[in-house]
Design a protein around this motif. Structure first.
Motif, PDB file in Angstrom:
ATOM      1  N   LEU A   1      11.402  39.285 -67.279  1.00  0.00           N
ATOM      2  CA  LEU A   1      10.921  38.459 -68.390  1.00  0.00           C
ATOM      3  C   LEU A   1      11.034  36.967 -68.091  1.00  0.00           C
ATOM      4  O   LEU A   1      10.170  36.181 -68.471  1.00  0.00           O
ATOM      5  CB  LEU A   1      11.688  38.786 -69.670  1.00  0.00           C
ATOM      6  N   THR A   2      12.104  36.572 -67.420  1.00  0.00           N
ATOM      7  CA  THR A   2      12.322  35.155 -67.174  1.00  0.00           C
ATOM      8  C   THR A   2      11.465  34.631 -66.024  1.00  0.00           C
ATOM      9  O   THR A   2      10.807  33.598 -66.153  1.00  0.00           O
ATOM     10  CB  THR A   2      13.812  34.897 -66.864  1.00  0.00           C
ATOM     11  N   PHE A   3      11.456  35.335 -64.910  1.00  0.00           N
ATOM     12  CA  PHE A   3      10.839  34.791 -63.708  1.00  0.00           C
ATOM     13  C   PHE A   3       9.480  35.415 -63.371  1.00  0.00           C
ATOM     14  O   PHE A   3       8.700  34.815 -62.628  1.00  0.00           O
ATOM     15  CB  PHE A   3      11.771  34.981 -62.516  1.00  0.00           C
ATOM     16  N   GLY A   4       9.195  36.597 -63.879  1.00  0.00           N
ATOM     17  CA  GLY A   4       8.006  37.311 -63.434  1.00  0.00           C
ATOM     18  C   GLY A   4       6.827  37.289 -64.383  1.00  0.00           C
ATOM     19  O   GLY A   4       5.771  37.813 -64.049  1.00  0.00           O
ATOM     20  N   THR A   5       6.962  36.734 -65.547  1.00  0.00           N
ATOM     21  CA  THR A   5       5.858  36.752 -66.504  1.00  0.00           C
ATOM     22  C   THR A   5       5.534  35.340 -66.955  1.00  0.00           C
ATOM     23  O   THR A   5       6.376  34.432 -66.912  1.00  0.00           O
ATOM     24  CB  THR A   5       6.206  37.595 -67.739  1.00  0.00           C
ATOM     25  N   ASP A   6       4.307  35.177 -67.418  1.00  0.00           N
ATOM     26  CA  ASP A   6       3.915  33.903 -68.021  1.00  0.00           C
ATOM     27  C   ASP A   6       3.305  34.152 -69.398  1.00  0.00           C
ATOM     28  O   ASP A   6       2.434  33.448 -69.854  1.00  0.00           O
ATOM     29  CB  ASP A   6       2.952  33.140 -67.117  1.00  0.00           C
TER      30      ASP A   6
ATOM     31  N   VAL B   1      14.919  35.077 -73.998  1.00  0.00           N
ATOM     32  CA  VAL B   1      15.221  36.506 -74.171  1.00  0.00           C
ATOM     33  C   VAL B   1      15.641  37.112 -72.835  1.00  0.00           C
ATOM     34  O   VAL B   1      16.602  37.884 -72.756  1.00  0.00           O
ATOM     35  CB  VAL B   1      14.010  37.254 -74.772  1.00  0.00           C
ATOM     36  N   GLY B   2      14.954  36.755 -71.758  1.00  0.00           N
ATOM     37  CA  GLY B   2      15.304  37.247 -70.430  1.00  0.00           C
ATOM     38  C   GLY B   2      16.677  36.777 -69.986  1.00  0.00           C
ATOM     39  O   GLY B   2      17.457  37.542 -69.411  1.00  0.00           O
ATOM     40  N   LEU B   3      16.984  35.512 -70.249  1.00  0.00           N
ATOM     41  CA  LEU B   3      18.312  35.001 -69.896  1.00  0.00           C
ATOM     42  C   LEU B   3      19.413  35.708 -70.680  1.00  0.00           C
ATOM     43  O   LEU B   3      20.481  36.010 -70.142  1.00  0.00           O
ATOM     44  CB  LEU B   3      18.376  33.490 -70.136  1.00  0.00           C
ATOM     45  N   ILE B   4      19.147  35.989 -71.945  1.00  0.00           N
ATOM     46  CA  ILE B   4      20.134  36.708 -72.763  1.00  0.00           C
ATOM     47  C   ILE B   4      20.338  38.121 -72.224  1.00  0.00           C
ATOM     48  O   ILE B   4      21.484  38.594 -72.120  1.00  0.00           O
ATOM     49  CB  ILE B   4      19.702  36.721 -74.244  1.00  0.00           C
ATOM     50  N   LEU B   5      19.253  38.799 -71.854  1.00  0.00           N
ATOM     51  CA  LEU B   5      19.387  40.150 -71.298  1.00  0.00           C
ATOM     52  C   LEU B   5      20.177  40.128 -69.991  1.00  0.00           C
ATOM     53  O   LEU B   5      21.024  41.000 -69.755  1.00  0.00           O
ATOM     54  CB  LEU B   5      18.016  40.773 -71.075  1.00  0.00           C
TER      55      LEU B   5
ATOM     56  N   LEU C   1      19.280  46.167 -67.604  1.00  0.00           N
ATOM     57  CA  LEU C   1      19.205  44.960 -68.429  1.00  0.00           C
ATOM     58  C   LEU C   1      19.022  43.711 -67.579  1.00  0.00           C
ATOM     59  O   LEU C   1      18.231  42.824 -67.929  1.00  0.00           O
ATOM     60  CB  LEU C   1      20.474  44.821 -69.274  1.00  0.00           C
ATOM     61  N   ILE C   2      19.741  43.636 -66.474  1.00  0.00           N
ATOM     62  CA  ILE C   2      19.607  42.471 -65.592  1.00  0.00           C
ATOM     63  C   ILE C   2      18.196  42.405 -65.017  1.00  0.00           C
ATOM     64  O   ILE C   2      17.568  41.335 -64.976  1.00  0.00           O
ATOM     65  CB  ILE C   2      20.667  42.521 -64.476  1.00  0.00           C
ATOM     66  N   ALA C   3      17.675  43.560 -64.586  1.00  0.00           N
ATOM     67  CA  ALA C   3      16.330  43.584 -64.003  1.00  0.00           C
ATOM     68  C   ALA C   3      15.268  43.223 -65.044  1.00  0.00           C
ATOM     69  O   ALA C   3      14.345  42.450 -64.757  1.00  0.00           O
ATOM     70  CB  ALA C   3      16.060  44.956 -63.403  1.00  0.00           C
ATOM     71  N   ALA C   4      15.388  43.780 -66.239  1.00  0.00           N
ATOM     72  CA  ALA C   4      14.408  43.470 -67.289  1.00  0.00           C
ATOM     73  C   ALA C   4      14.457  41.991 -67.665  1.00  0.00           C
ATOM     74  O   ALA C   4      13.409  41.353 -67.876  1.00  0.00           O
ATOM     75  CB  ALA C   4      14.666  44.344 -68.517  1.00  0.00           C
ATOM     76  N   GLY C   5      15.649  41.443 -67.748  1.00  0.00           N
ATOM     77  CA  GLY C   5      15.775  40.018 -68.052  1.00  0.00           C
ATOM     78  C   GLY C   5      15.190  39.145 -66.967  1.00  0.00           C
ATOM     79  O   GLY C   5      14.531  38.134 -67.246  1.00  0.00           O
ATOM     80  N   ALA C   6      15.397  39.531 -65.715  1.00  0.00           N
ATOM     81  CA  ALA C   6      14.831  38.749 -64.612  1.00  0.00           C
ATOM     82  C   ALA C   6      13.317  38.829 -64.613  1.00  0.00           C
ATOM     83  O   ALA C   6      12.632  37.828 -64.342  1.00  0.00           O
ATOM     84  CB  ALA C   6      15.393  39.253 -63.285  1.00  0.00           C
TER      85      ALA C   6
END
Length: 75
Positions: free
Chosen positions: A16-21, A32-36, A9-14
């Motif tokens: 979504l938050t930092f690795g995608t645009d 959503v990434g921060l929540i995960l 969950l932490i990896a998926a959230g990171a």
């Protein structure tokens, strides 16, 4: 959910938050990434606190006798 699920969950959230645009209509992927990541951190904290309580210290079956303490001087 074990510690592995929390780390996922932490990896998926990171990601979504930092690795995608990506832009998704109706959802902010940064939030959503921060929540995960928050849910993953809460899960890790909960899992480690439960694991600490499950660990038991078992006393030795026989008492330990220190030979130096029971030996009298000059014998």
């Amino acid at each position: 959910m074990g510690i592995g699920g929390c780390i996922i969950l932490i990896a998926a959230g990171a990601i979504l938050t930092f690795g995608t645009d990506w832009e998704v209509e109706g959802a902010n992927l940064d939030v959503v990434g921060l929540i995960l990541m928050a849910v993953g951190l809460i899960g890790v904290a909960t899992f480690t606190s439960i694991a600490k309580r499950r660990r038991l210290v078992v006393p030795p079956a026989t008492p330990v006798v220190d030979e130096r303490a029971t030996r009298r001087p000059y014998e």
